[in-house]
Write an enzyme that holds these catalytic residues in place. Structure first.
Site, PDB file in Angstrom:
ATOM      1  N   SER A 240     -18.050 -26.431 -11.896  1.00 43.67           N
ATOM      2  CA  SER A 240     -17.795 -26.958 -13.128  1.00 43.67           C
ATOM      3  C   SER A 240     -17.134 -26.589 -14.130  1.00 43.67           C
ATOM      4  O   SER A 240     -16.047 -26.706 -14.436  1.00 43.67           O
ATOM      5  CB  SER A 240     -19.139 -27.739 -13.694  1.00 43.67           C
ATOM      6  OG  SER A 240     -20.095 -26.583 -14.268  1.00 43.67           O
ATOM      7  N   HIS A 270     -24.522 -28.329  -6.555  1.00 42.17           N
ATOM      8  CA  HIS A 270     -24.001 -27.826  -8.146  1.00 42.17           C
ATOM      9  C   HIS A 270     -25.179 -28.526  -8.752  1.00 42.17           C
ATOM     10  O   HIS A 270     -26.319 -28.402  -8.640  1.00 42.17           O
ATOM     11  CB  HIS A 270     -22.801 -28.001  -8.395  1.00 42.17           C
ATOM     12  CG  HIS A 270     -22.244 -27.120  -9.793  1.00 42.17           C
ATOM     13  ND1 HIS A 270     -23.202 -26.050 -10.350  1.00 42.17           N
ATOM     14  CD2 HIS A 270     -21.486 -27.487 -10.387  1.00 42.17           C
ATOM     15  CE1 HIS A 270     -22.408 -25.817 -11.281  1.00 42.17           C
ATOM     16  NE2 HIS A 270     -21.145 -26.581 -11.380  1.00 42.17           N
ATOM     17  N   HIS A 319     -28.638 -18.974  -4.698  1.00 44.27           N
ATOM     18  CA  HIS A 319     -27.493 -19.028  -5.883  1.00 44.27           C
ATOM     19  C   HIS A 319     -26.400 -18.151  -5.330  1.00 44.27           C
ATOM     20  O   HIS A 319     -26.630 -17.384  -4.489  1.00 44.27           O
ATOM     21  CB  HIS A 319     -28.113 -18.457  -7.143  1.00 44.27           C
ATOM     22  CG  HIS A 319     -27.245 -18.738  -8.405  1.00 44.27           C
ATOM     23  ND1 HIS A 319     -25.973 -17.958  -8.602  1.00 44.27           N
ATOM     24  CD2 HIS A 319     -26.965 -19.880  -9.137  1.00 44.27           C
ATOM     25  CE1 HIS A 319     -25.298 -18.765  -9.784  1.00 44.27           C
ATOM     26  NE2 HIS A 319     -26.152 -19.791 -10.052  1.00 44.27           N
ATOM     27  N   ARG A 328     -32.956 -18.908 -16.579  1.00 47.14           N
ATOM     28  CA  ARG A 328     -32.990 -20.430 -17.181  1.00 47.14           C
ATOM     29  C   ARG A 328     -34.047 -21.148 -16.754  1.00 47.14           C
ATOM     30  O   ARG A 328     -34.864 -21.917 -17.192  1.00 47.14           O
ATOM     31  CB  ARG A 328     -31.749 -21.069 -16.918  1.00 47.14           C
ATOM     32  CG  ARG A 328     -30.411 -20.163 -17.474  1.00 47.14           C
ATOM     33  CD  ARG A 328     -29.051 -20.868 -16.900  1.00 47.14           C
ATOM     34  NE  ARG A 328     -28.942 -20.876 -15.378  1.00 47.14           N
ATOM     35  CZ  ARG A 328     -27.962 -21.394 -14.629  1.00 47.14           C
ATOM     36  NH1 ARG A 328     -27.110 -22.237 -15.177  1.00 47.14           N
ATOM     37  NH2 ARG A 328     -27.974 -21.310 -13.402  1.00 47.14           N
ATOM     38  N   ASP A 374     -32.318 -25.416 -11.641  1.00 48.53           N
ATOM     39  CA  ASP A 374     -32.514 -26.597 -11.404  1.00 48.53           C
ATOM     40  C   ASP A 374     -33.910 -27.040 -10.824  1.00 48.53           C
ATOM     41  O   ASP A 374     -34.473 -28.065 -10.582  1.00 48.53           O
ATOM     42  CB  ASP A 374     -31.398 -27.507 -10.333  1.00 48.53           C
ATOM     43  CG  ASP A 374     -30.068 -27.258 -10.957  1.00 48.53           C
ATOM     44  OD1 ASP A 374     -29.729 -27.600 -12.176  1.00 48.53           O
ATOM     45  OD2 ASP A 374     -29.009 -26.754 -10.193  1.00 48.53           O
TER      46      ASP A 374
END
Ligand code: HAX
Length: 436
Positions: A240, A270, A319, A328, A374
């Site tokens: 992105s 993604h 990743h 995160r 995610d």
């Protein structure tokens, strides 16, 4: 000029000589080499982009302007009554590199309020889309429909000095950022709540107003602030961020660039992985006979192996850069431990976390067996009633726009040129390899 723009102008003036010097005096210094594997393999780790806004260390995770996630959350001014920082203060940090004072944050928040009115035609565009359109397609279409608002285009067409490109880009960026929460909430209420739209409350901060327009009570305002901050930036090479940078490098305005970056974010490898995680979990729940029946580690192992053996990936794990648990993920896990430690879906995620890294290691394919951002994000949304998981990537997109737009503003300030890597043919590669 606004206080933030003044500050940014100062920072840009101070930074420009550093870039100019590197380019003019050290232009032929080698930074790295490219292997055949990297060339065929999606340019993994090829050093070819510059940003000072965030840096991703494979072992430590992301730093925003030099601060880790816990430091960022701790240092930024908090919204009264909440535990999370103002998103507006975080935008100030990303743009300027300085931690804002309370007064700085108030000034940005006030500036946002003057920029947030969404043109009616954007809502009309959204209403005209087929009812089964994906929310990411709707967000992307809404953003590109506003291209006619671009101040950069008007000033560029009138004849703009290259040194000043960043100024209308900054204006476009803030105008767009201020509007995104209302557009996102509109998509949600239009698509899932029968079009029962809740108007924006101009007195609220960005996260607070988003929660209000979604129709979800506190502490969802803090959830929104945390989400937008965590998802904002992950240096420049991810799909992105890179797409946004690439499109803007053609001097396309930020409406085109942001719409394109959202299109890249919408891929399952993604940003869409956050909805895939929930969809995968729901499959497990169905097989278990309901969300209250928590799988044992042995049962969960079987679900993971079944997925792998059917040739699919475990969403939320792995990743391209990170080689440890994503901080995160950790920040959201801590939020869950505080607000929903006994929530069944959190327990599902917890059991998955206990078994998956070992299985991925045993399978021996994934370079990083640990969870990414995610893997955890959908649980929090589900807990606060946002069960329409098709919408999750939109939350990611609003956050990601913050980092992408800060980067594009700096790209223009430092005069980064049109991006144009070189491609070779397979024949040429075979010659380089000595095969032919
Ligand atoms: N489950 C199963 N297999 C996996 C895997 C996972 N979670 N992660 C990687 N692999 C496999 C790859 O598919 C690849 O297999 P092949 O050799 O058969 O092609 C192999 O392991 C090597 O891949 P890698 O080098 O470790 O990973 P990549 O850099 O190629 O890809 C991905 C990184 C994130 C795309 C990958 O780990 C993946 O597909 N994960 C699941 C989807 C996901 O969670 N995406 C979100 C990532 C975070 C993000 O960007 N959020 O927006």
């Amino acid at each position: 000029m606004s206080k933030l723009k003044d500050k940014l102008a100062e920072k840009i003036e101070a930074h420009r000589p550093r870039t100019t010097r590197l380019l003019k005096e050290y232009g032929d210094v080698k930074v790295g080499e490219v292997t055949m594997e990297q060339l065929i393999g999606g340019m993994r780790s090829v050093k070819s982009l510059v940003t000072d806004i965030s840096y991703l260390d494979p072992m430590e995770g992301i730093r925003f302007r030099g601060f880790t996630i816990p430091e960022t959350l701790e240092k930024l001014p908090k919204v009264p009554g909440g535990k999370m920082p103002y998103v507006e203060g975080f935008i100030y940090l990303l743009l300027t590199g300085d931690v804002p004072t309370d007064e700085d944050v108030k000034s940005v928040a006030d500036e946002f309020k003057t920029r947030k009115v969404v043109p009616q035609y954007v809502f009309d565009v959204l209403k005209a889309m087929p009812s089964d359109s994906h929310p990411m397609a709707m967000l992307s279409a809404a953003v590109v429909s506003m291209q006619r608002e671009s101040i950069f285009v008007k000033e560029y067409n009138a004849g703009l000095n290259k040194m000043d490109y960043w100024k209308p880009t900054y204006e476009d960026s803030l105008n767009l950022l201020a509007k995104l929460p209302e557009i996102a909430a509109f998509i949600y209420r239009l698509k899932y709540k029968g079009g029962d739209i809740i108007p924006s409350n101009p007195n609220l901060d960005m996260g607070g107003d988003f929660a209000h327009m979604m129709g979800i009570d506190a502490p969802y305002d803090d959830v929104a602030r945390l989400y937008f901050i965590l998802h904002s930036d992950h240096e420049s090479g991810n799909v992105s961020a890179h797409t946004g940078h690439l499109v803007a490098s053609a001097l396309s305005d930020v409406y085109y660039a942001t719409s394109a970056m959202l299109d890249g974010l919408a891929g399952p490898l993604h940003g869409l992985a956050n909805q895939e995680v929930l969809s995968w979990m729901q499959g497990v729940m169905d097989k278990m006979g309901g969300e209250n029946k928590i799988p044992t580690e042995e049962e969960m192992k079987k679900f993971v192996w079944d997925t792998l053996n059917s040739g699919q990936v475990i969403p939320g794990y792995g990743h391209a850069v990170l080689r440890k648990t994503d901080p995160r993920y950790q920040a959201q896990r801590e939020f869950c431990l505080e607000y929903m430690p006994d929530y069944p879906l959190f327990k599902y995620v917890d059991v998955l976390y206990k078994v998956t890294p070992d299985i991925l290691r045993e399978q021996g394919k994934a370079k990083n067996p640990w969870p990414n951002v995610d893997a955890q994000s959908g649980v929090i949304q589900w807990y606060y009633g946002l069960k329409e998981y098709d919408f999750y990537t939109v939350l990611f997109g609003v956050g990601r726009a913050i980092g992408v737009l800060a980067n594009i503003t700096w790209d223009r300030a430092l005069g980064y040129p049109l991006e144009r890597p070189k491609s070779l043919t397979t024949d040429m590669l075979e010659k380089i390899a000595g095969i032919k």
